[in-house]
Design a protein around this motif. Structure first.
Motif, PDB file in Angstrom:
ATOM      1  N   LEU A   1      21.548   1.848  -3.974  1.00 13.64           N
ATOM      2  CA  LEU A   1      21.667   1.386  -5.359  1.00 13.64           C
ATOM      3  C   LEU A   1      20.406   1.736  -6.143  1.00 13.64           C
ATOM      4  O   LEU A   1      20.458   2.002  -7.348  1.00 13.64           O
ATOM      5  N   PHE A   2      19.267   1.762  -5.442  1.00 15.89           N
ATOM      6  CA  PHE A   2      17.991   2.104  -6.060  1.00 15.89           C
ATOM      7  C   PHE A   2      17.995   3.542  -6.567  1.00 15.89           C
ATOM      8  O   PHE A   2      17.273   3.904  -7.492  1.00 15.89           O
ATOM      9  N   ASP A   3      18.839   4.380  -5.937  1.00 21.29           N
ATOM     10  CA  ASP A   3      18.939   5.778  -6.372  1.00 21.29           C
ATOM     11  C   ASP A   3      19.399   5.895  -7.806  1.00 21.29           C
ATOM     12  O   ASP A   3      19.159   6.921  -8.461  1.00 21.29           O
ATOM     13  N   ARG A   4      20.061   4.866  -8.311  1.00 18.96           N
ATOM     14  CA  ARG A   4      20.616   4.936  -9.662  1.00 18.96           C
ATOM     15  C   ARG A   4      19.604   4.578 -10.748  1.00 18.96           C
ATOM     16  O   ARG A   4      19.905   4.655 -11.928  1.00 18.96           O
ATOM     17  N   ARG A   5      18.405   4.136 -10.321  1.00 16.80           N
ATOM     18  CA  ARG A   5      17.415   3.740 -11.309  1.00 16.80           C
ATOM     19  C   ARG A   5      16.905   4.954 -12.070  1.00 16.80           C
ATOM     20  O   ARG A   5      16.925   6.094 -11.595  1.00 16.80           O
TER      21      ARG A   5
ATOM     22  N   ARG B   1      13.496   4.952   2.131  1.00 17.36           N
ATOM     23  CA  ARG B   1      13.932   5.044   3.525  1.00 17.36           C
ATOM     24  C   ARG B   1      12.955   5.864   4.362  1.00 17.36           C
ATOM     25  O   ARG B   1      12.705   5.557   5.533  1.00 17.36           O
ATOM     26  N   ALA B   2      12.381   6.906   3.765  1.00 17.60           N
ATOM     27  CA  ALA B   2      11.368   7.694   4.472  1.00 17.60           C
ATOM     28  C   ALA B   2      10.123   6.852   4.752  1.00 17.60           C
ATOM     29  O   ALA B   2       9.524   6.934   5.837  1.00 17.60           O
ATOM     30  N   LYS B   3       9.734   6.043   3.762  1.00 16.28           N
ATOM     31  CA  LYS B   3       8.578   5.163   3.947  1.00 16.28           C
ATOM     32  C   LYS B   3       8.853   4.149   5.050  1.00 16.28           C
ATOM     33  O   LYS B   3       7.963   3.840   5.859  1.00 16.28           O
ATOM     34  N   PHE B   4      10.078   3.630   5.082  1.00 13.11           N
ATOM     35  CA  PHE B   4      10.413   2.653   6.124  1.00 13.11           C
ATOM     36  C   PHE B   4      10.365   3.299   7.503  1.00 13.11           C
ATOM     37  O   PHE B   4       9.843   2.714   8.461  1.00 13.11           O
ATOM     38  N   ALA B   5      10.907   4.504   7.619  1.00 12.08           N
ATOM     39  CA  ALA B   5      10.911   5.181   8.913  1.00 12.08           C
ATOM     40  C   ALA B   5       9.488   5.457   9.393  1.00 12.08           C
ATOM     41  O   ALA B   5       9.161   5.231  10.568  1.00 12.08           O
ATOM     42  N   ALA B   6       8.632   5.919   8.487  1.00 14.71           N
ATOM     43  CA  ALA B   6       7.266   6.274   8.877  1.00 14.71           C
ATOM     44  C   ALA B   6       6.428   5.032   9.181  1.00 14.71           C
ATOM     45  O   ALA B   6       5.846   4.915  10.268  1.00 14.71           O
TER      46      ALA B   6
ATOM     47  N   ARG C   1       0.833  -1.201   0.000  1.00 16.17           N
ATOM     48  CA  ARG C   1       0.000   0.000   0.000  1.00 16.17           C
ATOM     49  C   ARG C   1       0.871   1.258   0.000  1.00 16.17           C
ATOM     50  O   ARG C   1       0.530   2.265  -0.614  1.00 16.17           O
ATOM     51  N   GLN C   2       1.997   1.207   0.690  1.00 18.17           N
ATOM     52  CA  GLN C   2       2.869   2.369   0.753  1.00 18.17           C
ATOM     53  C   GLN C   2       3.545   2.675  -0.581  1.00 18.17           C
ATOM     54  O   GLN C   2       3.843   3.825  -0.878  1.00 18.17           O
ATOM     55  N   VAL C   3       3.801   1.646  -1.379  1.00 19.12           N
ATOM     56  CA  VAL C   3       4.596   1.817  -2.597  1.00 19.12           C
ATOM     57  C   VAL C   3       3.737   1.875  -3.858  1.00 19.12           C
ATOM     58  O   VAL C   3       4.072   2.563  -4.811  1.00 19.12           O
ATOM     59  N   ASP C   4       2.629   1.152  -3.850  1.00 21.98           N
ATOM     60  CA  ASP C   4       1.817   1.088  -5.074  1.00 21.98           C
ATOM     61  C   ASP C   4       1.339   2.472  -5.500  1.00 21.98           C
ATOM     62  O   ASP C   4       1.189   2.736  -6.705  1.00 21.98           O
ATOM     63  N   ILE C   5       1.115   3.360  -4.557  1.00 21.97           N
ATOM     64  CA  ILE C   5       0.679   4.719  -4.905  1.00 21.97           C
ATOM     65  C   ILE C   5       1.742   5.446  -5.725  1.00 21.97           C
ATOM     66  O   ILE C   5       1.427   6.263  -6.596  1.00 21.97           O
ATOM     67  N   GLU C   6       3.016   5.119  -5.476  1.00 20.83           N
ATOM     68  CA  GLU C   6       4.090   5.753  -6.242  1.00 20.83           C
ATOM     69  C   GLU C   6       4.148   5.185  -7.662  1.00 20.83           C
ATOM     70  O   GLU C   6       4.404   5.917  -8.627  1.00 20.83           O
ATOM     71  N   HIS C   7       3.892   3.886  -7.801  1.00 19.53           N
ATOM     72  CA  HIS C   7       3.868   3.272  -9.134  1.00 19.53           C
ATOM     73  C   HIS C   7       2.696   3.816  -9.956  1.00 19.53           C
ATOM     74  O   HIS C   7       2.845   4.110 -11.151  1.00 19.53           O
ATOM     75  N   GLN C   8       1.543   3.935  -9.310  1.00 16.40           N
ATOM     76  CA  GLN C   8       0.343   4.328 -10.034  1.00 16.40           C
ATOM     77  C   GLN C   8       0.314   5.819 -10.359  1.00 16.40           C
ATOM     78  O   GLN C   8      -0.215   6.230 -11.392  1.00 16.40           O
ATOM     79  N   GLY C   9       0.884   6.654  -9.481  1.00 19.98           N
ATOM     80  CA  GLY C   9       0.770   8.089  -9.654  1.00 19.98           C
ATOM     81  C   GLY C   9       2.040   8.785 -10.092  1.00 19.98           C
ATOM     82  O   GLY C   9       2.118  10.022 -10.021  1.00 19.98           O
ATOM     83  N   GLY C  10       3.038   8.017 -10.540  1.00 14.49           N
ATOM     84  CA  GLY C  10       4.291   8.643 -10.967  1.00 14.49           C
ATOM     85  C   GLY C  10       5.032   9.304  -9.822  1.00 14.49           C
ATOM     86  O   GLY C  10       5.727  10.314 -10.013  1.00 14.49           O
ATOM     87  N   GLY C  11       4.894   8.728  -8.648  1.00 16.41           N
ATOM     88  CA  GLY C  11       5.507   9.328  -7.474  1.00 16.41           C
ATOM     89  C   GLY C  11       7.023   9.316  -7.485  1.00 16.41           C
ATOM     90  O   GLY C  11       7.661  10.201  -6.923  1.00 16.41           O
ATOM     91  N   TRP C  12       7.608   8.315  -8.136  1.00 16.76           N
ATOM     92  CA  TRP C  12       9.077   8.253  -8.193  1.00 16.76           C
ATOM     93  C   TRP C  12       9.630   9.471  -8.938  1.00 16.76           C
ATOM     94  O   TRP C  12      10.585  10.104  -8.485  1.00 16.76           O
TER      95      TRP C  12
ATOM     96  N   ALA D   1      13.933  16.773  -5.516  1.00 16.59           N
ATOM     97  CA  ALA D   1      15.270  16.451  -4.992  1.00 16.59           C
ATOM     98  C   ALA D   1      15.237  15.328  -3.966  1.00 16.59           C
ATOM     99  O   ALA D   1      16.081  15.274  -3.062  1.00 16.59           O
ATOM    100  N   LEU D   2      14.257  14.415  -4.105  1.00 12.14           N
ATOM    101  CA  LEU D   2      14.180  13.253  -3.220  1.00 12.14           C
ATOM    102  C   LEU D   2      14.338  12.007  -4.074  1.00 12.14           C
ATOM    103  O   LEU D   2      13.448  11.672  -4.863  1.00 12.14           O
ATOM    104  N   SER D   3      15.461  11.328  -3.940  1.00  8.90           N
ATOM    105  CA  SER D   3      15.747  10.169  -4.772  1.00  8.90           C
ATOM    106  C   SER D   3      14.833   8.998  -4.401  1.00  8.90           C
ATOM    107  O   SER D   3      14.270   8.960  -3.305  1.00  8.90           O
TER     108      SER D   3
END
Length: 247
Positions: free
Chosen positions: A241-245, A100-105, A74-85, A92-94
């Motif tokens: 490493l994900f930052d390089r995608r 990491r922010a999602k994990f902390a929250a 649920r935390q990640v699918d919204i980024e896939h669906q809405g172009g959140g990445w 300026a948020l890789s």
């Protein structure tokens, strides 16, 4: 991280966490219906607290793997669906930083849910009338171990959900992980060490039920701590490493 807490209100993260808490507590308390349990709540030889702790240690790996996968999805699918990445990168948020922010929250929610499970099962024991001394050490030791294993497993599912847009993959891994965690109770400690993080649910179990009754175990807490350190390091490495995608 503040944005992630704001997103949770629309992603129904708290209701999912509440289902996890209720599920674990309900399954843990099935031991109350066992033969002679309520009649032996004041008998130290019957070890009612240890029996309730054993129920908690069985319920956590039965419920947590699937619902942790749901939380991560649920935390990640919204980024896939809405172009959140892409949007986060324009701010300026890789992608790795966003993970990491999602994990902390959401990790804070996972910790709170795990602590709530333990506290509520303890409360049920009090309501059931258990008067024998409470095993503080084993109870707190298992609770801390469950927190660590849950966080490592959540980090795994969060990264998997971020890398694979099809969220059914993560849910499938969650279901498979539930079976691995349950079968882990029959593994030797050496084998359970080789199946992280699911096998560590079994390593954290503080009691066992045998013909002679409830037997106290000596969980390898240092191994669980090592899992937490290693899991945290791997998560940070993979998200960097994900930052390089490409967005």
């Amino acid at each position: 991280m503040v944005n992630e807490f704001a997103k949770m209100r629309r992603l129904r993260v708290l209701p999912v966490a509440a289902v996890m808490v209720v599920g674990v507590v309900a399954l843990s308390c099935t031991v109350l219906t066992g033969p002679g349990f309520l009649e032996s709540v004041d008998a130290p030889s019957a070890q009612p607290w240890q029996r309730l702790l054993g129920g908690l240690a069985l319920a956590v790996p039965l419920v947590s793997p699937v619902l942790l996968a749901v939380l991560a999805s649920r935390q990640v699918d919204i980024e896939h669906q809405g172009g959140g990445w892409l949007f986060s990168q324009t701010c300026a948020l890789s992608p790795g930083s966003l993970c990491r922010a999602k994990f902390a929250a959401t990790g804070a929610v996972v910790v709170a849910a795990t602590l709530a499970q333990s506290a509520l099962v303890f409360g049920v024991g009090l309501l059931a009338g258990i008067t024998v001394p409470f095993p503080v050490g084993p109870w707190l030791g298992y609770t801390a171990s469950a927190v660590v294993v849950n966080l490592v497993l959540f980090a795994l599912h969060l990264f998997l959900a971020a890398r694979v847009s099809n969220q059914l993959v993560g849910l499938g891994v969650g279901v498979l992980g539930m079976f691995v965690a349950l079968t882990g109770t029959g593994m030797t400690p050496g084998v359970a060490h080789l199946v992280p993080p699911w096998g560590y649910y079994a390593l954290a179990v503080p009691v066992d039920t045998r013909e002679a009754g409830v037997v106290a175990l000596d969980p390898p807490h240092l191994s669980v701590l090592a899992l937490g350190v290693a899991g945290g390091g791997v998560f940070v490495l993979f998200t960097r490493l994900f930052d390089r995608r490409e967005a």
